[in-house]
Design a protein around this motif. Structure first.
Motif, PDB file in Angstrom:
ATOM      1  N   ASP A  14     -10.977   4.711  11.026  1.00  0.00           N
ATOM      2  CA  ASP A  14      -9.955   4.563  11.377  1.00  0.00           C
ATOM      3  C   ASP A  14      -8.609   4.704   9.574  1.00  0.00           C
ATOM      4  O   ASP A  14      -9.286   4.760   8.370  1.00  0.00           O
ATOM      5  CB  ASP A  14      -9.635   2.876  11.293  1.00  0.00           C
ATOM      6  CG  ASP A  14      -8.158   2.673  11.297  1.00  0.00           C
ATOM      7  OD1 ASP A  14      -7.040   3.735  11.523  1.00  0.00           O
ATOM      8  OD2 ASP A  14      -8.019   0.860  11.825  1.00  0.00           O
ATOM      9  N   ILE A  15      -7.451   5.759   9.232  1.00  0.00           N
ATOM     10  CA  ILE A  15      -6.807   5.358   9.075  1.00  0.00           C
ATOM     11  C   ILE A  15      -5.376   4.482   8.603  1.00  0.00           C
ATOM     12  O   ILE A  15      -4.736   4.545  10.049  1.00  0.00           O
ATOM     13  CB  ILE A  15      -6.771   6.432   8.751  1.00  0.00           C
ATOM     14  CG1 ILE A  15      -5.461   6.768   7.165  1.00  0.00           C
ATOM     15  CG2 ILE A  15      -5.982   7.331   9.411  1.00  0.00           C
ATOM     16  CD1 ILE A  15      -5.318   8.436   6.764  1.00  0.00           C
ATOM     17  N   LYS A  16      -4.859   3.782   8.325  1.00  0.00           N
ATOM     18  CA  LYS A  16      -4.175   3.393   8.334  1.00  0.00           C
ATOM     19  C   LYS A  16      -3.287   3.263   7.030  1.00  0.00           C
ATOM     20  O   LYS A  16      -3.524   3.538   5.406  1.00  0.00           O
ATOM     21  CB  LYS A  16      -3.929   2.121   7.952  1.00  0.00           C
ATOM     22  CG  LYS A  16      -4.525   1.307   9.373  1.00  0.00           C
ATOM     23  CD  LYS A  16      -4.855  -0.574   9.981  1.00  0.00           C
ATOM     24  CE  LYS A  16      -5.123  -0.320  11.323  1.00  0.00           C
ATOM     25  NZ  LYS A  16      -5.645  -2.467  12.054  1.00  0.00           N
ATOM     26  N   LEU A  17      -1.959   2.738   6.468  1.00  0.00           N
ATOM     27  CA  LEU A  17      -0.604   2.910   6.063  1.00  0.00           C
ATOM     28  C   LEU A  17      -0.394   1.311   5.264  1.00  0.00           C
ATOM     29  O   LEU A  17       0.548   0.548   6.587  1.00  0.00           O
ATOM     30  CB  LEU A  17       0.583   3.487   6.156  1.00  0.00           C
ATOM     31  CG  LEU A  17       1.665   4.146   5.312  1.00  0.00           C
ATOM     32  CD1 LEU A  17       1.289   4.395   4.099  1.00  0.00           C
ATOM     33  CD2 LEU A  17       3.183   4.991   5.788  1.00  0.00           C
ATOM     34  N   GLN A  18      -0.324   1.368   4.813  1.00  0.00           N
ATOM     35  CA  GLN A  18       0.832  -0.105   3.576  1.00  0.00           C
ATOM     36  C   GLN A  18       1.148   0.139   2.697  1.00  0.00           C
ATOM     37  O   GLN A  18       1.063   0.942   1.672  1.00  0.00           O
ATOM     38  CB  GLN A  18      -0.404  -1.215   3.048  1.00  0.00           C
ATOM     39  CG  GLN A  18      -1.863  -1.356   4.529  1.00  0.00           C
ATOM     40  CD  GLN A  18      -2.522  -2.869   3.897  1.00  0.00           C
ATOM     41  OE1 GLN A  18      -2.212  -2.657   2.002  1.00  0.00           O
ATOM     42  NE2 GLN A  18      -3.958  -3.253   4.821  1.00  0.00           N
ATOM     43  N   SER A  19       2.685  -0.019   2.766  1.00  0.00           N
ATOM     44  CA  SER A  19       3.931   0.425   2.086  1.00  0.00           C
ATOM     45  C   SER A  19       4.700  -0.361   1.719  1.00  0.00           C
ATOM     46  O   SER A  19       5.382  -1.058   2.381  1.00  0.00           O
ATOM     47  CB  SER A  19       4.592   1.770   2.754  1.00  0.00           C
ATOM     48  OG  SER A  19       5.420   2.077   1.804  1.00  0.00           O
ATOM     49  N   GLU A  20       5.059  -0.689   0.051  1.00  0.00           N
ATOM     50  CA  GLU A  20       7.171  -1.103  -0.013  1.00  0.00           C
ATOM     51  C   GLU A  20       6.651  -0.666  -1.267  1.00  0.00           C
ATOM     52  O   GLU A  20       6.008  -0.101  -2.389  1.00  0.00           O
ATOM     53  CB  GLU A  20       6.363  -2.991   0.281  1.00  0.00           C
ATOM     54  CG  GLU A  20       4.976  -3.139  -1.328  1.00  0.00           C
ATOM     55  CD  GLU A  20       4.696  -4.872  -1.575  1.00  0.00           C
ATOM     56  OE1 GLU A  20       4.931  -5.296  -2.427  1.00  0.00           O
ATOM     57  OE2 GLU A  20       4.823  -5.360  -0.576  1.00  0.00           O
ATOM     58  N   PRO A  21       8.018  -0.740  -1.432  1.00  0.00           N
ATOM     59  CA  PRO A  21       8.498   0.296  -3.058  1.00  0.00           C
ATOM     60  C   PRO A  21       7.170  -0.244  -4.327  1.00  0.00           C
ATOM     61  O   PRO A  21       7.190  -1.548  -4.747  1.00  0.00           O
ATOM     62  CB  PRO A  21       9.966  -1.088  -3.055  1.00  0.00           C
ATOM     63  CG  PRO A  21      10.219  -1.439  -1.969  1.00  0.00           C
ATOM     64  CD  PRO A  21       9.100  -1.817  -1.302  1.00  0.00           C
ATOM     65  N   GLY A  22       7.329   0.484  -4.776  1.00  0.00           N
ATOM     66  CA  GLY A  22       5.877   0.482  -6.135  1.00  0.00           C
ATOM     67  C   GLY A  22       5.293   0.077  -5.584  1.00  0.00           C
ATOM     68  O   GLY A  22       3.894   0.213  -6.746  1.00  0.00           O
ATOM     69  N   ASP A  23       4.052  -0.042  -4.136  1.00  0.00           N
ATOM     70  CA  ASP A  23       3.036   0.059  -3.882  1.00  0.00           C
ATOM     71  C   ASP A  23       3.208   0.515  -2.622  1.00  0.00           C
ATOM     72  O   ASP A  23       2.792  -0.262  -1.565  1.00  0.00           O
ATOM     73  CB  ASP A  23       2.445  -1.586  -3.848  1.00  0.00           C
ATOM     74  CG  ASP A  23       1.051  -1.922  -4.050  1.00  0.00           C
ATOM     75  OD1 ASP A  23      -0.172  -0.493  -3.721  1.00  0.00           O
ATOM     76  OD2 ASP A  23       0.644  -2.790  -3.505  1.00  0.00           O
ATOM     77  N   THR A  24       2.374   2.182  -2.326  1.00  0.00           N
ATOM     78  CA  THR A  24       1.439   2.076  -0.710  1.00  0.00           C
ATOM     79  C   THR A  24       0.406   3.003  -1.201  1.00  0.00           C
ATOM     80  O   THR A  24      -0.155   3.706  -1.450  1.00  0.00           O
ATOM     81  CB  THR A  24       3.134   3.654  -0.933  1.00  0.00           C
ATOM     82  OG1 THR A  24       4.534   3.360  -0.606  1.00  0.00           O
ATOM     83  CG2 THR A  24       2.637   4.512   0.255  1.00  0.00           C
ATOM     84  N   ARG A  25      -0.188   1.986  -0.190  1.00  0.00           N
ATOM     85  CA  ARG A  25      -1.299   2.464  -0.077  1.00  0.00           C
ATOM     86  C   ARG A  25      -2.303   3.093   1.148  1.00  0.00           C
ATOM     87  O   ARG A  25      -1.833   2.318   2.656  1.00  0.00           O
ATOM     88  CB  ARG A  25      -2.692   1.227  -0.152  1.00  0.00           C
ATOM     89  CG  ARG A  25      -2.065   0.377  -1.259  1.00  0.00           C
ATOM     90  CD  ARG A  25      -2.737  -0.754  -1.566  1.00  0.00           C
ATOM     91  NE  ARG A  25      -2.088  -1.557  -2.523  1.00  0.00           N
ATOM     92  CZ  ARG A  25      -2.675  -2.669  -2.450  1.00  0.00           C
ATOM     93  NH1 ARG A  25      -3.880  -3.256  -1.740  1.00  0.00           N
ATOM     94  NH2 ARG A  25      -2.648  -3.316  -3.813  1.00  0.00           N
TER      95      ARG A  25
END
Length: 492
Positions: free
Chosen positions: A468-479
C-alpha cells in the motif's frame, strides 16, 4: 450462485427471478430512462432480479466478470484489496447504480474480464441482473458508435499511458545517467590531478635525495633520517582533524620556525606539515637528527615531498574508491545480473537510489536516514522498487526547490515493513491529495511532468507487491508511506 450463509466472504445471492419488473419500472432506472418500449422488453426478457442478505457478498474482486448488476433497493459497499487489507472505495444506497461486468461490450481480446472490486450488501438488497454476454450484445447492437468511442478511449488511454510511461522512463534514465556521469567525473578528475602532482613530487624526492647523498651525509645519520621519515608518515596518518582556525595557527608557527632556520620556501611547505599534523617540536626533532645545519633545508624539503606523496596517494585511493562505490551503487540500482524477484534488504535499494540522485539532491538539501537495521528481508522485485524510490525522492526534491530536509525512515507495523519518504516542502493541498495517484494528473508545469510517476509507483507497490502507498501532507511535513508485506502475497 447459492446461499452459503452471510458475512463469510462467500457469494450469497438468492435464485434469480425473471420477469419481475415491468417496462415502466425499468424506465425509472437512469440507465434505461431514454430507451423504447421494445428495448425495455428485450432487457426485461434477458434480465432477472436477485436478492442478497445483509452482510453477504454479491461479487468478489478477481472473479470472472459474468454478470452486470443494477441496485434496486438496499445499501451496498464497494471495496478493493490493498495488500492484505480490504479497503472501502464507496458506499451508496442510490437506486440505479451499477457494478460488475461494466466492460462487457469491449472487443474480446482473448483475456477473460474480471471484477475490478468486491460488492457487499450492507442490508437486505435487491438487484436487476443481466448476463455479461447479453449486456455486451445489447451495447454493441444498440449503441455501436458509443461502443466504438469507448473502445477507442480505453485503447487510446492504454497506448498513451504506455508511450508516455516509456518516455518517462527514458527521460528518468537520461537524468540518472547524466547525474552518474557527473558524479563519476569528479573523482576521476581528482585522481588524474593527484597523479600528475604525484609524478612531480616523486621527481622532487629523487632530486632532494640526490642532494642529501651528495652532501656526504654520514650513513648512520641518513638511516636515522629515513627512520624519521617513516615516523613522520605514520604520525601524519594518525593526525587529528583540525579546525580551520587551528590549522591556520599551526601553519603560522611552522612558517615562523622555518624562517628562523632559513628554510627556502618555508611558507609553502608549512601547510603540508600542518596538514600532516606535525608541529614545531617535530621540526626540532628533525633538526637534531639531521645534525648538519647545511643539510637541514634539503632534509625538510625531502620530508615535505614524502608527506605530499602520502597525501596524494590517499587522494587517489579515495577517488578510485568513490568510483568503485558509484559503480556498485549503479549495479544495485539497476539490479544487473540479479534475479527479477528475490528476498532483499530494502535499505540497500534506498541507499543506491540516493547515490544515483546525489547530483539532483544537491548541497542545499539535508538527507536524514532513520533506518531500522533490524528489519527482516522482504520478497520483492528490487529493480521496480528502486523505480518507486526514485519517483518519490525526485518528487520530494522538486517540492523543496533545492532547500530543505529529506527524511527517509524505515520501521515495522504489524506484518508490514514501512518506508517513509518525507520532505519539508510546502505540502500538497487537501483537494489534490486524493488525485496524486491518478494517471496523467500532475501539478508540475507543462513539459515538466507526465503525471505517471506516482501512478506507476502505486501499481508497483499495490499490484506487484501486495502493499500500500499513502500520502500524508501538511505544510513543512509531507510523507509518502509505502507499506510492503513481510511474506509472499497469496497471489504471488
Amino acid at each position: 450462485m447459492t446461499d452459503t450463509g452471510t458475512d463469510t466472504g462467500e457469494i450469497t445471492l438468492e435464485p434469480c427471478e425473471p420477469g419481475k419488473l415491468t417496462n415502466d419500472q425499468l424506465r425509472t432506472l437512469f440507465l434505461f430512462e431514454k430507451l423504447t418500449d421494445e428495448q425495455l422488453t428485450w432487457i426485461r426478457d434477458h434480465g432477472c432480479t436477485m436478492r442478497a442478505k445483509a452482510g453477504s457478498y454479491v461479487l468478489r474482486e478477481g472473479d470472472p466478470a459474468e454478470k452486470f448488476f443494477i441496485l434496486l433497493s438496499g445499501t451496498i459497499q464497494l471495496t478493493r484489496m490493498v495488500g492484505q487489507d480490504e479497503v472501502e472505495t464507496n458506499r451508496t444506497e442510490q437506486r440505479g447504480v451499477y457494478m460488475g461486468a461494466t466492460n462487457a461490450y469491449l472487443r474480446d481480446d482473448g483475456v477473460q474480464q474480471q471484477y475490478m472490486g468486491s460488492m457487499r450488501a450492507l442490508d437486505e438488497s435487491e438487484f436487476f441482473v443481466m448476463e455479461a454476454a447479453d449486456f455486451g450484445h445489447m451495447m454493441r447492437e444498440w449503441f455501436p458508435m458509443a461502443v466504438h468511442l469507448l473502445e477507442g478511449l480505453a485503447m487510446g488511454m492504454r497506448n498513451s499511458q504506455a508511450a508516455v510511461g516509456e518516455r518517462q522512463r527514458l527521460t528518468a534514465l537520461g537524468a540518472l545517467t547524466a547525474g552518474l556521469m557527473h558524479e563519476l567525473n569528479n573523482p576521476a578528475a581528482a585522481a588524474s590531478r593527484a597523479t600528475g602532482s604525484l609524478r612531480q613530487r616523486v621527481a622532487g624526492m629523487r632530486h632532494k635525495l640526490g642532494m642529501l647523498a651528495a652532501g656526504k651525509v654520514d650513513p648512520a645519520r641518513l638511516d636515522a633520517l629515513v627512520e624519521l621519515q617513516e615516523e613522520v608518515i605514520e604520525r601524519a596518518a594518525k593526525a587529528p582533524v583540525l579546525s580551520a582556525m587551528q590549522t591556520s595557527d599551526l601553519e603560522d608557527e611552522l612558517g615562523e620556525w622555518m624562517d628562523e632556520h632559513h628554510i627556502t620556501g618555508g611558507w609553502d611547505i608549512a601547510p603540508v606539515f600542518a596538514q600532516g599534523g606535525l608541529d614545531v617540536e617535530c621540526l626540532t626533532e628533525i633538526e637534531r637528527k639531521v645534525g648538519a645545519p647545511e643539510l637541514l633545508d634539503q632534509a625538510v624539503h625531502w620530508l615535505g615531498y614524502a608527506l605530499e606523496t602520502e597525501q596524494l596517494m590517499s587522494d587517489i585511493e579515495d577517488a578510485t574508491s568513490r568510483v568503485s562505490s558509484l559503480v556498485t551503487a549503479a549495479k544495485q540500482y539497476s539490479q544487473m545480473d540479479r534475479a527479477a524477484h528475490q528476498w532483499i534488504d530494502v535499505h540497500s535499494g534506498l541507499d543506491s537510489t540516493l547515490v544515483m540522485l546525489t547530483h539532483k539532491i544537491g548541497d542545499g538539501i539535508t538527507v536524514v536516514k532513520d533506518y531500522d537495521r533490524s528489519l527482516p528481508q522482504i520478497p520483492a522485485h528490487p529493480a521496480e522498487l528502486n523505480q518507486v524510490w526514485t519517483n518519490l525522492i525526485d518528487n520530494a526534491v522538486q517540492a523543496m526547490q533545492g532547500v530543505g530536509t529529506l527524511t527517509i525512515k524505515t520501521y515495522l507495523v504489524g506484518n508490514q515493513l514501512v518506508v517513509s519518504i518525507g520532505d519539508s516542502g510546502p505540502g500538497v493541498p487537501e483537494e489534490l491529495r486524493k488525485r496524486v495517484f491518478e494517471p496523467f494528473f500532475t501539478t508540475k508545469p507543462v513539459g515538466e511532468g507526465t503525471g505517471l510517476g506516482l501512478d506507476i509507483s502505486y501499481r508497483i507497490v499495490v499490484n506487484r507487491h501486495g502493499g500500500d502507498i499513502k500520502l500524508q501532507s501538511e505544510p513543512g511535513d509531507t510523507r509518502f508511506l509505502v507499506r510492503l508485506p513481510l511474506s509472499e502475497p497469496s497471489s504471488a
